[in-house]
Enzyme design. Structure first.
Site, mmCIF file in Angstrom:
data_model
loop_
_atom_site.group_PDB
_atom_site.id
_atom_site.type_symbol
_atom_site.label_atom_id
_atom_site.label_comp_id
_atom_site.label_asym_id
_atom_site.label_seq_id
_atom_site.Cartn_x
_atom_site.Cartn_y
_atom_site.Cartn_z
ATOM 1 N N SER A 48 14.090 -2.503 4.022
ATOM 2 C CA SER A 48 15.257 -2.232 4.282
ATOM 3 C C SER A 48 15.808 -3.616 5.125
ATOM 4 O O SER A 48 16.952 -3.942 5.151
ATOM 5 C CB SER A 48 15.105 -1.035 4.885
ATOM 6 O OG SER A 48 13.718 -1.983 6.114
ATOM 7 N N ASP A 74 11.157 3.601 4.069
ATOM 8 C CA ASP A 74 11.365 2.513 3.516
ATOM 9 C C ASP A 74 9.607 1.927 3.851
ATOM 10 O O ASP A 74 9.279 1.384 3.033
ATOM 11 C CB ASP A 74 12.117 1.641 4.595
ATOM 12 C CG ASP A 74 11.825 0.046 3.414
ATOM 13 O OD1 ASP A 74 12.312 -0.233 2.131
ATOM 14 O OD2 ASP A 74 11.621 -0.498 4.210
ATOM 15 N N ARG A 93 7.639 0.675 10.779
ATOM 16 C CA ARG A 93 6.512 1.292 10.156
ATOM 17 C C ARG A 93 5.538 2.530 10.263
ATOM 18 O O ARG A 93 5.323 3.362 11.170
ATOM 19 C CB ARG A 93 5.069 0.134 11.399
ATOM 20 C CG ARG A 93 4.938 -1.153 11.309
ATOM 21 C CD ARG A 93 4.746 -1.793 9.891
ATOM 22 N NE ARG A 93 4.996 -3.055 9.964
ATOM 23 C CZ ARG A 93 6.175 -4.100 10.322
ATOM 24 N NH1 ARG A 93 6.969 -3.390 9.451
ATOM 25 N NH2 ARG A 93 6.272 -5.212 10.312
ATOM 26 N N GLU A 129 0.605 0.359 1.987
ATOM 27 C CA GLU A 129 1.589 -0.258 0.815
ATOM 28 C C GLU A 129 1.025 -0.891 -0.154
ATOM 29 O O GLU A 129 -0.217 -1.589 0.124
ATOM 30 C CB GLU A 129 2.941 -0.780 1.255
ATOM 31 C CG GLU A 129 3.862 0.056 2.798
ATOM 32 C CD GLU A 129 4.458 -0.575 3.736
ATOM 33 O OE1 GLU A 129 5.023 -1.955 3.325
ATOM 34 O OE2 GLU A 129 5.405 -0.208 4.243
ATOM 35 N N HIS A 136 10.173 -0.472 0.952
ATOM 36 C CA HIS A 136 9.942 -2.187 2.351
ATOM 37 C C HIS A 136 10.651 -3.071 2.099
ATOM 38 O O HIS A 136 10.829 -4.155 2.219
ATOM 39 C CB HIS A 136 8.686 -2.549 2.224
ATOM 40 C CG HIS A 136 7.830 -2.719 4.006
ATOM 41 N ND1 HIS A 136 7.102 -2.725 4.528
ATOM 42 C CD2 HIS A 136 8.847 -3.541 4.698
ATOM 43 C CE1 HIS A 136 6.908 -3.472 5.656
ATOM 44 N NE2 HIS A 136 8.621 -3.664 5.658
HETATM 45 C C1 GLV Z 1 9.479 -5.931 7.774
HETATM 46 O O1 GLV Z 1 8.689 -5.608 7.833
HETATM 47 C C2 GLV Z 1 10.000 -6.599 9.388
HETATM 48 O O2 GLV Z 1 8.548 -6.524 10.056
HETATM 49 O O3 GLV Z 1 10.406 -7.305 9.092
#
Ligand code: GLV
Length: 315
Positions: free
Chosen positions: A280, A254, A230, A259, A278
């Protein structure tokens, strides 16, 4: 915590609610389902249901009769902030399907950087023949902060390429088959000094917010920073300075404090930063349903699923 034994009515709050419902119905035809985008979940839905399946919190003030929330995402920070989910509601998450994907996200960027792929692509566009030395990952040091499921997958891939992989975690523990050693967070500033790759694979909790502070960054000697957890785990405003000062030699990010990343962010245009939106570790329908069903089956057997979120640790 007493496990919920007989979930019957599941409210799905997700953009992909129809696909999730189809997959869940195939796996567990006995359950009653209601689905909508999380923004459209109503208090009536939450009074009707006993279980909620989704990543984001519904925009209604209470969880009605919901006794169990299963997060389809790995990070559950939204269930703690701005206010925590009541403790009598069981919270689970499954991150199993994310680790392999996030590991490939990280490795792709590490190789792109070591192989200078972005610069070579520019050279090719301009028909410039510019031989250069290429560094290998083999023999470099990767510090993985967060040694849970995701961090272990990342560590495994870097180790497979011959990196020396060191873990940093709250408990100072991690899979010895992956990590050459694991140190507690209190040693972070010491171990980043000779890190080539500093990989943030940890959740956002009240303990990890701002963990990678300007002071920690100032201890680095040219590491490449990766963040797939995060944004708020890092002092984001310090990253451009860290790059300018040579504390960091690059960053693959990422996740961000805000965001989508705002237009005005200097991270967009910094040539040493690789931004991704975001992506990944994306939630797959099969992964989400498998994690949910695993927890459900455990509850039905009167067992605690391995994916219960520790309300004090917040992950
Ligand atoms: C994405 O950011 C997740 O926490 O799955």
């Amino acid at each position: 915590m007493s496990p919920l034994l007989t979930p019957r009515r599941v409210v799905i709050g997700a953009n992909a609610h129809a696909d999730l419902a189809t997959a869940l119905r195939a796996a567990r035809p006995d359950l009653e389902l209601r689905g909508s985008k999380f923004t459209d979940v109503t208090l009536d839905d939450l009074i009707w249901g006993d279980t909620y399946l989704g990543f984001k919190r519904p925009l209604v003030p209470t969880m009605g009769n919901i006794r169990w929330v299963h997060s389809t995402g790995a990070g559950v920070d939204a269930w703690f902030s701005p206010h925590p989910l009541p403790r009598d509601i069981v919270l689970t998450r499954s991150s199993e399907s994310f680790g392999p994907m996030i590991a490939e996200w990280a490795l792709a960027r590490a190789l792109a950087i070591s192989q200078q792929l972005l610069d070579l692509a520019l050279c090719q566009q301009e028909r410039r023949w510019e031989p250069r030395d290429i560094a290998m990952l083999r023999g470099t040091k990767a510090v993985v902060v967060g040694t849970g499921d995701v961090g272990a997958h990342v560590g495994r891939l870097f180790a497979a390429l011959g990196c020396h992989v060191l873990g940093v975690s709250r408990s100072g523990t991690g899979d010895p088959a992956v990590f050459a050693s694991v140190v507690p967070v209190s040693e972070l500033s010491r171990v980043v000094v000779d890190a080539h790759w500093l990989l943030l694979m940890l959740p956002l909790t009240s303990a990890t917010r701002g963990l990678i502070s300007r002071n920690v960054l100032a201890e680095c000697r040219g590491a490449v920073l990766f963040n797939a957890g995060r944004g708020a785990v890092v002092d984001e405003a310090a990253i451009p300075d860290a790059l300018a000062m040579g504390w960091l030699s690059g960053a693959a990010l990422d996740v961000f404090e805000t965001e989508p990343l705002p237009d005005a962010s200097p991270l967009w245009t910094n040539p040493r930063v690789i931004v991704s939106p975001h992506i990944s570790g994306l939630t797959t329908i099969d992964g989400a349903v498998a994690g949910f069903v695993e927890c459900l089956t455990a509850f039905e057997r009167g067992e605690s699923p391995r994916w219960i979120v520790d309300r004090d640790q917040q992950y």
